[in-house]
Design a protein around this motif. Structure first.
Motif, PDB file in Angstrom:
ATOM      1  N   SER A 452      50.097   2.217 -11.363  1.00 29.49           N
ATOM      2  CA  SER A 452      49.465   3.257 -12.173  1.00 29.49           C
ATOM      3  C   SER A 452      48.534   2.431 -13.198  1.00 29.49           C
ATOM      4  O   SER A 452      48.809   1.780 -13.992  1.00 29.49           O
ATOM      5  N   GLU A 453      47.278   2.522 -13.013  1.00 26.97           N
ATOM      6  CA  GLU A 453      45.981   1.740 -13.462  1.00 26.97           C
ATOM      7  C   GLU A 453      44.752   2.866 -13.894  1.00 26.97           C
ATOM      8  O   GLU A 453      44.987   4.080 -13.696  1.00 26.97           O
ATOM      9  N   VAL A 454      43.971   2.093 -14.688  1.00 27.92           N
ATOM     10  CA  VAL A 454      42.759   3.109 -15.171  1.00 27.92           C
ATOM     11  C   VAL A 454      41.511   2.610 -14.100  1.00 27.92           C
ATOM     12  O   VAL A 454      40.854   1.939 -14.490  1.00 27.92           O
ATOM     13  N   THR A 455      41.349   3.298 -12.799  1.00 27.82           N
ATOM     14  CA  THR A 455      40.484   2.516 -11.871  1.00 27.82           C
ATOM     15  C   THR A 455      39.412   3.269 -12.427  1.00 27.82           C
ATOM     16  O   THR A 455      39.300   4.492 -12.334  1.00 27.82           O
ATOM     17  N   ARG A 456      38.220   2.594 -12.087  1.00 26.79           N
ATOM     18  CA  ARG A 456      36.884   3.253 -12.507  1.00 26.79           C
ATOM     19  C   ARG A 456      35.843   2.856 -10.997  1.00 26.79           C
ATOM     20  O   ARG A 456      35.949   3.540 -10.116  1.00 26.79           O
ATOM     21  N   GLY A 457      35.335   1.699 -10.997  1.00 25.75           N
ATOM     22  CA  GLY A 457      34.756   1.452  -9.859  1.00 25.75           C
ATOM     23  C   GLY A 457      35.404   1.124  -8.497  1.00 25.75           C
ATOM     24  O   GLY A 457      36.545   0.637  -8.638  1.00 25.75           O
ATOM     25  N   ALA A 458      34.856   1.617  -7.413  1.00 26.92           N
ATOM     26  CA  ALA A 458      35.599   1.107  -6.065  1.00 26.92           C
ATOM     27  C   ALA A 458      34.239   1.073  -5.018  1.00 26.92           C
ATOM     28  O   ALA A 458      33.425   1.517  -5.142  1.00 26.92           O
ATOM     29  N   ALA A 459      34.452  -0.424  -4.601  1.00 25.32           N
ATOM     30  CA  ALA A 459      33.574  -0.814  -3.651  1.00 25.32           C
ATOM     31  C   ALA A 459      34.359  -0.895  -2.299  1.00 25.32           C
ATOM     32  O   ALA A 459      35.608  -1.182  -2.190  1.00 25.32           O
ATOM     33  N   ASP A 470      37.887  -2.845   3.808  1.00 22.76           N
ATOM     34  CA  ASP A 470      38.938  -3.147   2.541  1.00 22.76           C
ATOM     35  C   ASP A 470      38.347  -2.466   1.409  1.00 22.76           C
ATOM     36  O   ASP A 470      37.040  -2.007   1.380  1.00 22.76           O
ATOM     37  N   ILE A 471      38.963  -2.545   0.387  1.00 25.80           N
ATOM     38  CA  ILE A 471      38.631  -2.001  -0.990  1.00 25.80           C
ATOM     39  C   ILE A 471      38.702  -2.717  -2.149  1.00 25.80           C
ATOM     40  O   ILE A 471      39.720  -3.260  -2.348  1.00 25.80           O
TER      41      ILE A 471
END
Length: 585
Positions: A452-459, A470-471
């Motif tokens: 449980s985290e605060v994900t913003r960008g994803a590439a 992959d991510i």
């Protein structure tokens, strides 16, 4: 002598034994799946050591929870993807690291560039090892970082960087020797506003990459507004509390400078609170169009008028607001042909209480909100999602969906537990059921999806060159995560790198349609933008499942020319040069 009753007794026992064995196998299937997660988190193992600092001091400054992105870039042209990650900073001039609620180990935190030293041993085993080369690269990213775009803006064969910030942006040209130089002033691409996402693409087909910069709202830390939640406690403000800022559209003049053509080419342009952008050919006329995701305001679909200008047709096209006529939060954006019908559809991510939205394209730039029909509505209501994109996780030929989550308003249940950063949520992964519905497969995705985290960008990209995607996750006020795909390369695939014959640079905007011998078609576009504030691998991967033959690869280059390649190689990357496809041996 065996009696008839004894025979019947043995037969009954055999049936019981067979039934028990079948039940054991059935019960073991979930356990087998649990032992084979789709993704493995390898940040620490690979040396990708990065922790984001958002500058929180308890003042609820709006930018501190909205950032940030990063992404993949092969800056040294060695054939494997390197990683660039954006860093935050203290917001107010009078603040020091002692004021931070979550102090950084660095007195002055900076952006980071990690070189990928990919190695393969004699047995074919691949080792991913990152080296932090920030200090030797000449990059000095001490601003409040937001987004990243890359492309070969000066046509010298090396990818350059455009960094968006809360504050002045930067254009960094790649010197080709492992270093970068700041050319912001010379190129005229600076901007003092709050930049978020950006896209590099050649909108007028003149052979030079142009730049669209998305800006958000006007926020002044010295004139800070106080906002409150429904329970009367202090909370973050939303975008409606601020004035929307004007995007910037820069045309590359080809002489090392750029011209601001925003008002010139965007007909009747009106500012929106922009967060995301993607370029794609919405109406299949051969020209790239622009979709801008605006937070809490109608989104914009800029349809190219043969490369001369753009008209916003989002409202008429059904892509400005959702099926209920409501503008949504619109953070992340991804374009992809999820139903394999030859045109690209759109996925949008939104705030809790608003379901993420899937816009189905009919091929003429007319979109229908199909979120409920494909099964994405109910489950996404409980999340605030940012980074997202289409990716074929298992290389079965159908594009699946990733959604990176993290709230923007305090989650009361976490706050009641005295959570120090009560915005965190887990991420989601959906399997595409042959273009009809999506199935939530988060539970089988791997331990990283339980975080449980605060994900913003994803590439998204192939970090180990094994043929699956992959991510890379940019977590606000948290550690960067690299999720290695461990299932896609078990199926067959075709990998393509589309390049210019003189420079060897990726030809962004090129569209490719692959057709298998079984008449199945897949459309992909060479692009680096999308998701949220991030840049992606420009290479294309087509999943084939168990199929072993490809009938043809049709290529529509970004200059409008077409070529067909009839002998693609399976389970490896092939480099195709514009104008030379049919000259390959």
């Amino acid at each position: 002598m065996v009696t008839l009753s004894q025979i019947r007794y043995l037969q009954r026992n055999q049936r019981v034994l067979l039934w028990v064995m079948l039940m054991l196998v059935f019960c073991m299937v979930p356990l087998l799946h649990a032992r084979s997660p789709l993704f493995t988190e390898i940040s620490n193992a690979s040396g990708l050591d990065f922790h984001h600092f958002n500058g929180m001091t308890g003042q609820y400054y709006f930018p501190e929870m909205t950032g940030q992105g990063g992404g993949f870039i092969d800056y040294d042209n060695d054939g494997d993807l390197d990683v660039y990650l954006l860093q935050g900073a203290l917001m107010a001039r009078h603040e020091t690291m002692a004021d931070a609620l979550f102090p950084s180990s660095e007195q002055v935190p900076t952006d980071r560039l990690f070189r990928n030293d990919l190695k393969r041993d004699e047995d074919g085993k691949v080792t991913i090892q990152f080296t932090d080369v920030t200090q030797t690269s000449g990059i000095n990213g001490v601003e409040y970082g937001m987004g990243l775009a890359c492309g070969d803006f000066n046509n010298d064969g090396y990818p350059d960087l455009y960094i968006t910030n809360y504050g002045p942006n930067k254009m960094l040209f790649n010197n080709g020797d492992g270093t970068f130089r700041d050319v912001t002033q010379q190129t005229g691409t600076g901007d003092e506003l709050w930049g978020t996402s950006a896209a590099a693409f050649d909108y007028d087909r003149d052979g030079w990459l142009d730049l669209y910069l998305v800006n958000y709202v006007y926020f002044d830390v010295n004139d800070h507004k106080r906002c409150y939640a429904n329970n009367s406690k202090r909370d973050y403000c939303g975008p409606s509390a601020f004035v929307s800022q004007k995007d910037r559209f820069f045309r590359n003049k080809g002489d090392g400078t750029f011209e601001d053509v925003t008002q010139k080419v965007l007909v009747d342009y009106q500012p929106g609170s922009g967060l995301g952008i993607v370029t794609f050919d919405a109406n299949n006329d051969g020209w790239l169009d622009i979709y801008v995701a605006n937070d809490g305001q109608p989104n914009q679909l800029w349809i190219s008028q043969d490369g001369q200008s753009f008209m916003d047709e989002a409202l008429f096209a059904g892509a400005a607001v959702n099926m209920n006529g409501q503008a949504e939060a619109s953070m992340g954006i991804g374009a992809g042909d999820f139903d394999n019908d030859g045109d690209e559809d759109l996925i949008m991510t939104h705030i809790m209480g608003e379901s993420n939205t899937l816009y189905l394209n009919d091929g003429t730039a007319f979109f229908e909100d199909r979120t409920i029909a494909v099964g994405l509505s109910a489950i996404s209501l409980a999340y605030t999602a940012f980074g997202t994109n289409w990716l074929d996780v298992d290389n079965d030929g159908w594009l699946d969906l990733f959604m990176g989550n993290g709230a923007v308003l305090v989650i009361e249940s976490l706050a009641l537990k005295n959570d120090p950063y009560p915005l965190h949520q887990s991420n989601l992964l959906f399997r595409n059921e042959q273009g009809v519905r999506f199935k939530d497969i988060t539970a089988t995705a791997g331990p990283a999806f339980a975080l449980s985290e605060v994900t913003r960008g994803a590439a998204f990209g192939d970090i180990d060159n094994d043929g699956d995607i992959d991510i890379l996750l940019s977590n606000n006020n948290g550690a960067a995560r690299l999720l290695r795909n461990d299932v896609g390369n078990k199926n067959n695939w075709v990998g393509l790198k589309l390049v210019h014959p003189q420079t060897g640079s990726d030809v962004l905007g090129t569209r490719v349609i692959l057709q298998t011998a079984e008449k199945k078609t897949m459309l992909r576009q060479v692009r680096i933008e999308g998701s949220y504030c991030s840049t992606n691998d420009p290479r294309l991967v087509f999943g084939l499942g168990q199929q072993e033959t490809v009938q043809a690869v049709d290529i529509l280059w970004n200059d409008g020319t077409r070529e067909t390649w009839t002998s693609p190689s399976i389970n490896q990357y092939s480099t195709l040069k514009m104008g030379h496809v049919n000259k390959r041996p």
